[in-house]
Design an enzyme around this catalytic site. Structure first.
Site, PDB file in Angstrom:
ATOM      1  N   THR A   1      34.825  35.340  39.236  1.00  0.00           N
ATOM      2  CA  THR A   1      35.804  34.621  38.446  1.00  0.00           C
ATOM      3  C   THR A   1      36.191  33.384  39.206  1.00  0.00           C
ATOM      4  OG1 THR A   1      36.699  36.690  37.623  1.00  0.00           O
ATOM      5  CG2 THR A   1      38.186  34.819  37.551  1.00  0.00           C
TER       6      THR A   1
ATOM      7  N   VAL B   1      38.041  43.538  27.999  1.00  0.00           N
ATOM      8  CA  VAL B   1      38.763  42.342  28.415  1.00  0.00           C
ATOM      9  C   VAL B   1      39.348  42.611  29.794  1.00  0.00           C
ATOM     10  CG1 VAL B   1      40.727  40.840  27.915  1.00  0.00           C
ATOM     11  CG2 VAL B   1      39.311  41.683  26.045  1.00  0.00           C
ATOM     12  N   GLY B   2      39.113  41.704  30.722  1.00  0.00           N
ATOM     13  CA  GLY B   2      39.659  41.854  32.069  1.00  0.00           C
ATOM     14  C   GLY B   2      41.027  41.208  32.190  1.00  0.00           C
ATOM     15  N   ASP B   3      41.413  40.937  33.423  1.00  0.00           N
ATOM     16  CA  ASP B   3      42.737  40.363  33.665  1.00  0.00           C
ATOM     17  C   ASP B   3      42.780  38.850  33.446  1.00  0.00           C
ATOM     18  OD1 ASP B   3      40.994  40.142  35.879  1.00  0.00           O
ATOM     19  OD2 ASP B   3      42.662  39.656  37.199  1.00  0.00           O
TER      20      ASP B   3
HETATM   21  N1  ASP Z   1      38.915  39.808  37.434  1.00  0.00           N
HETATM   22  C1  ASP Z   1      37.718  39.680  36.647  1.00  0.00           C
HETATM   23  C2  ASP Z   1      37.693  40.765  35.616  1.00  0.00           C
HETATM   24  O1  ASP Z   1      38.091  41.880  35.917  1.00  0.00           O
HETATM   25  C3  ASP Z   1      36.469  39.775  37.403  1.00  0.00           C
HETATM   26  C4  ASP Z   1      36.463  39.074  38.715  1.00  0.00           C
HETATM   27  O2  ASP Z   1      37.394  38.484  39.156  1.00  0.00           O
HETATM   28  O3  ASP Z   1      35.430  39.113  39.346  1.00  0.00           O
HETATM   29  O4  ASP Z   1      37.207  40.506  34.540  1.00  0.00           O
END
Ligand code: ASP
Length: 363
Positions: free
Chosen positions: A215, A244-246
């Site tokens: 990300t 859906v992620g954060d």
């Molecule tokens: N936080 C992101 C998610 O969980 C993934 C990441 O940061 O690598 O979608």
């Protein structure tokens, strides 16, 4: 005091500040005096911070802010460079797909002066989801648009639909799929039959199966003390379609309060969502934590709330990584990660974008 003790000491300070805020940690230790400071504690004035993959992003956002841009389009412009890079397998074009081989992207942006946010989730076939999130912020009364609706909205706004699955990402997906279940109808990587120029390849010599939590987060502060931030991702590789992620969740993967600061997260999104990570970091800063302490405070909270055995190591600590980033309204900045390996990028008046190791909670 050794490094780990010092980190935990600092985190206790941040949590102490949080306790004063919410009352939910009534028994937490009070915030002790700081024993040491991090480099970003002392910084004041305009600044751009990003996750470690954002060195080019901070330079671009800084240039735009110096040229008079509002920080919101500046941070979105910065992360756009990484979203459009086919060699970055964690974001935008070239990101690793979901379990069906489809690239689904999540992004959010927040603008301090208007306290307005925009987000898209599970958007497909659009290379720059952070720019689409900015359009949600600028052009609609909504905060989040998802799935087909998000793609349609982007096309209406003039974004081009295109295939985001690069050959490299598709190959990685096939390798993952073949090896997923020994009883399925896909031959495993070391069993597939190769012809022609590939004949000389050793069985299974098709490269490792990558896995990303990848990300980019970027927060920017201009000379007038105005903040904006964005987080954009292709999410967890091989995720269940629709996950859906954060990153697009306001208050989880990204949050801005123009009176206080901005924060963002990368890493295991499920953990960040369940503690409202970015919102918590900003709240901790509001109640006296430095940016680094605020990041550590969020990670401590995640560690305390992680109960599943399969997510803990032998010492009872989370076995996954999360990295938090924070930028305070006065220009102080910091970052911390749960486990070693987190880095962040900074651009300020002292010189071009540089990568710095994040403070580690559990060495
Ligand atoms: N936080 C992101 C998610 O969980 C993934 C990441 O940061 O690598 O979608």
């Amino acid at each position: 005091m050794n490094q780990i003790d010092r980190r935990r000491f600092l985190a206790a300070g941040a949590l102490g500040a949080g306790a004063a805020l919410t009352g939910s940690l009534a028994n937490a230790r009070p915030a002790p005096a700081r024993s040491a400071s991090e480099p970003g504690d002392e910084h004041r004035g305009p600044c751009v911070v990003a996750s470690g993959n954002g060195v080019r992003a901070v330079d671009k956002a800084w240039e735009m802010i110096q040229a008079g841009s509002d920080p919101a389009p500046a941070v979105v412009g910065g992360v756009g460079i990484v979203e459009s890079d086919p060699n970055d397998m964690s974001v935008g074009y070239g990101g690793l797909p979901n379990e069906h081989g489809v690239v689904q992207l999540d992004a959010s942006v927040m603008h301090g002066p208007t306290h307005k946010a925009g987000a898209v989730a599970c958007i497909e076939r659009i290379m720059n989801p952070a720019a689409v999130a900015l359009k949600v912020l600028q052009e609609t009364d909504h905060v989040m648009i998802v799935g087909d609706g998000a793609t349609r909205f982007a096309v209406q706004q003039g974004f081009k639909e295109q295939d985001l699955l690069t050959d490299r990402a598709r190959e990685a997906w096939l390798r993952w799929k073949r090896n997923g279940n020994p009883k399925d109808d896909w031959l495993d990587n070391d069993q597939i039959i190769r012809f022609g120029e590939q004949q000389g390849m050793a069985p299974g010599d098709a490269g490792a199966i990558p896995f990303t939590y990848g990300t980019i987060h970027c927060g920017g502060l201009d000379g007038a003390g105005n903040l904006a931030a964005t987080t954009t991702t292709s999410g967890l590789s091989w995720k269940i379609p629709g996950r859906v992620g954060d990153s697009p969740i306001i208050g989880a993967g990204m949050y801005v309060d123009n009176d206080v600061g901005s924060a963002g997260a990368t890493g295991r999104g499920e953990a960040v969502i369940q503690v409202c990570g970015a919102f918590l970091a900003v709240q901790l800063m509001e109640h006296g934590a430095t940016p680094t302490e605020a990041c550590l405070g969020v990670l401590e909270r995640i560690a305390n709330k992680t109960k599943r055995r399969d997510l803990l190591d032998d010492n009872g600590r989370p076995n996954f990584n999360v990295t938090m980033y924070a930028l305070r309204k006065d220009g102080a900045y910091g970052s911390a990660c749960m486990r070693p390996g987190g880095t962040f990028a900074v651009r300020d008046e002292t010189g071009p974008g540089r990568r710095i190791n994040s403070v580690v909670l559990f060495e």
